[in-house]
Design a protein around this motif. Structure first.
Motif, short mmCIF file in Angstrom:
data_model
loop_
_atom_site.label_atom_id
_atom_site.label_comp_id
_atom_site.label_asym_id
_atom_site.label_seq_id
_atom_site.Cartn_x
_atom_site.Cartn_y
_atom_site.Cartn_z
N MET A 51 0.87 -1.17 0.00
CA MET A 51 0.00 0.00 0.00
C MET A 51 0.91 1.23 0.00
SD MET A 51 -3.02 -0.80 2.72
CE MET A 51 -4.44 -1.79 2.27
N VAL A 492 7.61 -3.64 10.87
CA VAL A 492 6.46 -4.55 10.79
C VAL A 492 5.20 -3.73 10.51
CG1 VAL A 492 5.13 -6.31 12.00
CG2 VAL A 492 7.61 -6.16 12.35
N VAL A 493 4.65 -3.91 9.31
CA VAL A 493 3.49 -3.11 8.88
C VAL A 493 2.50 -3.99 8.13
CG1 VAL A 493 4.62 -0.85 8.75
CG2 VAL A 493 4.82 -2.43 6.82
N ARG A 494 1.23 -3.65 8.30
CA ARG A 494 0.17 -4.38 7.64
C ARG A 494 -0.04 -3.90 6.20
NH1 ARG A 494 -2.71 -7.57 11.10
NH2 ARG A 494 -2.34 -6.53 13.06
N THR A 495 0.90 -3.12 5.69
CA THR A 495 0.70 -2.50 4.38
C THR A 495 1.53 -3.18 3.29
OG1 THR A 495 2.37 -0.87 5.01
CG2 THR A 495 0.08 -0.25 5.29
N ARG B 42 1.35 3.73 11.86
CA ARG B 42 2.10 3.22 10.72
C ARG B 42 2.04 1.70 10.60
NH1 ARG B 42 2.95 1.59 6.84
NH2 ARG B 42 4.63 1.79 5.34
N ARG B 43 1.94 0.99 11.73
CA ARG B 43 1.87 -0.46 11.64
C ARG B 43 0.62 -0.90 10.88
NH1 ARG B 43 3.64 -5.10 14.67
NH2 ARG B 43 2.06 -6.72 14.66
N GLU B 44 -0.45 -0.16 11.04
CA GLU B 44 -1.73 -0.57 10.47
C GLU B 44 -2.01 0.05 9.11
OE1 GLU B 44 -3.55 -2.81 12.08
OE2 GLU B 44 -2.08 -2.84 13.70
N SER B 45 -1.35 1.14 8.77
CA SER B 45 -1.82 1.92 7.63
C SER B 45 -0.74 2.87 7.14
CB SER B 45 -3.05 2.71 8.08
OG SER B 45 -3.16 3.93 7.40
N ILE B 46 -0.87 3.31 5.88
CA ILE B 46 0.06 4.33 5.39
C ILE B 46 -0.49 5.73 5.57
CG2 ILE B 46 1.59 3.20 3.70
CD1 ILE B 46 -1.68 4.64 2.60
N LEU B 180 -7.88 -1.60 6.41
CA LEU B 180 -6.48 -1.20 6.29
C LEU B 180 -5.53 -2.37 6.13
CD1 LEU B 180 -6.63 1.53 9.01
CD2 LEU B 180 -6.42 1.89 6.56
N ASP B 181 -6.01 -3.61 6.27
CA ASP B 181 -5.10 -4.74 6.18
C ASP B 181 -5.00 -5.20 4.73
OD1 ASP B 181 -3.69 -7.10 6.36
OD2 ASP B 181 -4.56 -7.62 8.30
#
Lengths: 562, 198
Positions: A51, A492-495, B42-46, B180-181
């Motif tokens: 993303m 570590v990112v969900r993107t 940031r871990r979950e989304s840009i 967001l995943d």
């Protein structure tokens, strides 16, 4: 091909399809035009394993596996043809080769594409239908699509979709490559490439050789035949075929794949001359370094990504003994006894030659002068005469740059990556850029605020992959490929896809992502496959960095060279 | 001023931080950025967001200042604290509902965005809006902002407190939950990940 001259055309599109292009970080000023397109009701489709920032406003997101773009594009063409969304009249009147490509697309039902690309068949159908049903679609791509061992096929597949839907030669539509550097587009037009002459002419074309040799006052036989591309040059140095090299603003230790191989090659050179504005890592291998100039220090014309010739005005003089790049080249020509071919006093004289040398070529600059560029705030090529206004949108007359004037469908056949995943290396590694660093970092790794923004490369991994290896955000992780391994911190990112690792490539030495990449080239474009490698990862301890080249933090001690 | 207004739209932010760099280069506070910037998670989304000061019509920061060091001009601009008056108590930092004022060390003074007063008072655009490539920070005429999908608003509620501001915030026309995943958009044939796209 820049059939749609963005950014001015972007807001007019009904659908923007962006594949393998991190526009937010690598072409940031294009973003506003994409947002304006959405303000006008346009839909944004993004296909990328990560993303990227523009994905935050995507109407459809396709997180494909690295290196599977072609499968996705073939599946989309399949849907367009299956559902009768093609532009029959356009195909009939203005193109050739459709039947062959259509027959091939029949084999790519969305489910087959989905299995390879790892995105839902329903999403492939939706993307295809949005493009097929729209009146104006722009298909944008950049290095993510092109830096693959089948990059040419990938681009052909994009063009095939545009041709099948008639999305070329009209407002707000077209396949569009977002070229990279300041004059990255111009480099394709001025004859800098190893197989080109000015005006986007081919060095292998006898008529082009005859014409340009006449402009330069030499015999056509004196011109070389098409030479090696960048990676082929490095291979030939390594094998001993090439023994001397003069390079300009080129930092292959950071920017070419398989960096250990590049280092070995550079150490074999009998003579290595470097023209650069800073001492890059590569320049440390040189016998002679000539201090050149930044673009702020030298006047000249360049061509922007949209195909607009623009004026880069000098604002300061090169410091100390540094000189304008053109003066260095002209002086070398004189020392080589060829000074009579370089009678230039300033960049404007060089333009006068380029105007004539490019005349009649695809990228015709004959009608372009400094005065006109300043008056019109840039001129789009081709501009064949002094009273020609320039060509803001290509192919409006539906005449294409082919012998028969028609656009050609080119069959794009699927083949696997040059560094395939297997049980030993089960993950995909892809490399790319971050917004605060530029190319090999020779300029940006020495600016404190930019270093602070992103001080060192991090391996982006999904929490699901991180959990399998007991890796937390910020832990050290070793990424291994068939070439080498690299130990850096994890992000570590969900993107990002759980089967993919991303590392930005802007750094050198023990932080160089290109130690991991491979030298497989696209057989036609000769571009290396930076975007697809096979890798595996493991949790690691902090590496010994005692001999490392640490970043020049604003509060720390600069190491001088970056 | 001069027919231009400031509009903030975090949904257009791409996280490049050009605004921070440009703000830092200003001669009046070189090396210190007055922009508030965050990656939301940031871990979950840009998703990221950059903010300037909203310049409240009745600034809470000034209301809670025990030293009367924070002034609002007739043009609606709320300025950094006056150095001779500021006692660096941090009341404003705590009280501002938007989290804008910054306590500067070692100056021991609250500083904040003054919408580039040296520039905007002379008809120039603020530095951040000049460099913002995605126009998440925009200093434009109202007609231009009307072309956007989102609508500008300058009314905010913080619990019981209603705040009106000089700077406008772009708000979405309709609200949707944002997934967001990356996994939610993927598909694998024989795997636990089922296709979830509608």
């Amino acid at each position: 091909m820049t059939a749609a001259r963005f950014p001015s055309e972007i807001p007019k599109a009904e659908v923007l399809f962006v594949i393998g292009a991190n526009i937010g970080e690598c072409a940031p000023i294009t973003t506003d035009y994409i947002w304006r397109c959405r303000d006008n009701g346009g839909r944004l489709i993004v296909a990328d394993p990560r993303m990227t920032p523009i994905t935050r406003n995507a109407d459809l997101y396709l997180p494909l596996r690295p290196g599977t773009d072609l499968a996705l594009l073939l599946g989309m063409l399949h849907v367009i043809l299956r559902d009768g969304l093609e532009d029959r009249e356009f195909i009939h009147r203005y193109t050739t080769g459709f039947e062959d490509v259509a027959a091939d697309a029949k084999q790519w039902d969305p489910r087959r594409s989905a299995e390879i690309a790892g995105v839902p068949p329903e999403a492939i159908e939706k993307a295809a239908r949005w493009i097929g049903k729209s009146k104006r679609a722009i298909l944008m791509h950049a290095r993510g699509l092109e830096h693959q061992s089948k990059g040419v096929e990938n681009c052909s597949a994009v063009v095939n979709i545009a041709l099948a839907t008639g999305n070329i030669g009209r407002e707000g539509s077209g396949p569009t490559m977002i070229t990279g550097q300041g004059n990255g587009q111009g480099g394709r037009e001025h004859g800098q490439k190893c197989d080109q002459l000015p005006g986007q002419r081919s060095l292998a074309d006898p008529a082009a050789r005859q014409y340009v040799a006449g402009v330069w006052g030499i015999r056509p036989e004196e011109l070389p035949q098409p030479g090696y591309s960048a990676q082929e040059i490095m291979n030939a140095i390594h094998s001993g075929e090439i023994k001397g090299l003069l390079s300009m603003c080129f930092n292959p230790l950071v920017s070419l794949p398989d960096a250990n191989f590049t280092r070995e090659a550079l150490s074999k050179l009998e003579f290595f001359g470097v023209i650069d504005f800073f001492m890059s890592e590569t320049a440390h291998h040189a016998d002679v370094v000539l201090a050149g100039s930044l673009h702020e220090e030298e006047d000249g014309l360049g061509c922007s990504a949209e195909g607009r010739v623009i004026h880069w005005q000098k604002s300061i003089d090169p410091p100390g003994q540094a000189r304008r790049d053109c003066d260095i080249i002209i002086d070398i020509a004189h020392r080589l006894g060829r000074g009579r071919y370089f009678p230039f006093k300033n960049p404007a004289d060089i333009l006068e030659e380029l105007r004539v040398a490019s005349r009649g070529g695809v990228a015709d600059y004959y009608g372009i002068t400094y005065e006109r560029v300043d008056q019109q705030k840039g001129i789009f090529w081709p501009c064949p005469d002094l009273d020609h206004p320039g060509t803001p949108i290509l192919f409006m007359d539906k005449r294409f740059y082919t012998h028969d004037g028609k656009a050609h469908f080119n069959k794009a056949e699927w083949r696997p990556s040059g560094d395939p995943v297997n049980e030993e290396y089960p993950l995909y590694l892809t490399t790319g850029r971050v917004v605060s660093q530029y190319l090999s970092g020779t300029q940006t790794r020495r600016i404190g605020a930019l270093v602070d923004q992103y001080p060192e490369p991090r391996a982006e991994i999904h929490p699901r992959l991180a959990q399998q290896h007991s890796i937390n955000d910020g832990d050290w992780v070793t990424v291994m490929t068939r070439r080498d391994d690299l130990t850096i911190r994890a992000m570590v990112v969900r993107t990002i896809r759980p089967d993919t690792v991303f590392i930005p490539y802007h750094w050198a030495g023990t932080r160089s992502a290109n130690r991991l990449t491979h030298r497989t080239l696209d057989p036609r474009s000769k571009i290396p496959e930076f975007k697809v490698s096979a890798c595996r990862i493991k949790l690691a301890a902090k590496p010994d960095t005692s001999d490392d080249d640490r970043p020049a933090h604003r509060n720390g001690t600069s190491q001088g060279c970056t | 001023m001069f027919g231009y207004e400031f509009y903030i739209d975090p949904s257009r932010c791409i996280g490049c931080r050009s605004c921070l760099q440009a703000c830092e280069e200003c001669e009046t506070h070189r090396g210190k950025s007055m922009i508030n910037f965050d990656f939301i998670e940031r871990r979950e989304s840009i998703t990221s967001a950059a903010y300037v000061c909203w310049h409240c019509d009745e600034p809470t920061c000034a209301q809670v200042c025990p030293a009367d060091a924070i002034k609002k001009g007739d043009d609606g601009i709320v300025h950094s604290s006056l150095k001779p008056r500021c006692i660096a108590c941090g009341n404003c930092v705590t009280a501002c509902p938007f989290g804008i004022p910054k306590m500067m060390e070692p100056e021991q003074q609250m500083m904040k965005c003054d919408m580039c007063y040296d520039r905007t008072s002379a008809g120039k655009r603020p530095m951040c809006a000049t460099v913002c490539p995605s126009q998440a920070l925009a200093y434009v005429q109202p007609e231009e902002i009307a072309r956007r999908k989102e609508r500008p608003t300058n009314i905010f509620y913080f619990g019981e407190q209603k705040i009106t501001t000089k700077v406008f915030m772009m708000a979405p026309a309709e609200r949707d939950a944002i997934t967001l995943d990356v996994v939610d958009y993927m598909w694998e044939e024989k795997h636990e990940l089922a296709a979830t796209i509608e």
